[in-house]
Design an enzyme around this catalytic site. Sequence first.
Site, PDB file in Angstrom:
ATOM      1  N   ASP A 137      -1.900  13.904 -44.531  1.00  0.00           N
ATOM      2  CA  ASP A 137      -2.047  12.463 -44.720  1.00  0.00           C
ATOM      3  C   ASP A 137      -3.507  12.082 -44.499  1.00  0.00           C
ATOM      4  OD1 ASP A 137      -1.346  13.261 -41.933  1.00  0.00           O
ATOM      5  OD2 ASP A 137      -1.733  11.153 -41.500  1.00  0.00           O
TER       6      ASP A 137
ATOM      7  N   ASN B 144      -1.322  18.243 -33.496  1.00  0.00           N
ATOM      8  CA  ASN B 144      -2.612  18.510 -32.867  1.00  0.00           C
ATOM      9  C   ASN B 144      -2.881  19.989 -32.606  1.00  0.00           C
ATOM     10  OD1 ASN B 144      -2.675  15.740 -32.881  1.00  0.00           O
ATOM     11  ND2 ASN B 144      -2.924  15.499 -30.679  1.00  0.00           N
TER      12      ASN B 144
END
Length: 206
Positions: free
Chosen positions: A101, A76
Site C-alpha cells: 500500500d 514491521n
Amino acid sequence: MSGIAESGDQRWLVVGLGNPGPEYAGNRHNAGFMVVEELAARMGGRFKVHKSRAEIVEGRSAGARAVLAKPLSYMNLSGGPVKALADFYKVAPVNVIVIHDELDIPYGALRTKLGGGDNGHNGLKSITKSLGTKDYPRIRFGIGRPPGRMDPAAYVLKDFATAERKDLPFLVDRAADMVESLITSGVEATQNRFHAGDLNPVKPPR
C-alpha cells in the site's frame, strides 16, 4: 533497460505485504495480501505455511516459476521472512517483487518501480534492511492520504471505505496483471502499459 533480468526459467518471489489474521484482512495495509491471493487463484494454488514464517504458493505465473508469499511476521518485521524465502529459493533481490500500500499515491492509481526509498513504509524498510539493498521491484497500490487529521498509522489499519470497495476487485486484478507484466516484460514496459490507466486522474507526487 528495465533493471530486471530476462525471465527465462528463473524463479521469482512475489511478496504481498500485510498483517496476518482475519481482523486485518480488509485493511488498506493488506492490499499486498489481496493481490497475491488473486495471483494464487490464477495459479489454482492454495497457501501453505513455510518454515520462513510465511504462507506460500509455488507454481507458474505468466509462464515463469514463481513463489507467492504472505509474511506472517506482521508488517514491521516483513524483512525476515522475505530474506529467508529469497535465500531458500535462491532468488536475487532484482527478482523479488514486493506489493504494498502507498499513502502518497491516490486511491485508484497503481505504480511500479525498481528500487527507491521506503517513504516511511515500515514493511519496505524492514525488507530493504534484510535484503541489504533497495534494488527490488515494487508494485505500489495507492490508498491516498487520510482525511482531516487522522493519524496515517490508524488510517492504514482501517478497512477500505464502502465507496472504495466498489472498485477494489478491479484494482486488485489490475495489480496482479502488473506483476505478470513485470515478470514477462520488465519495469519500463509495465510502466508504459499501466501507468496511464488510473481510475483517479490525480497525478501522484514523485
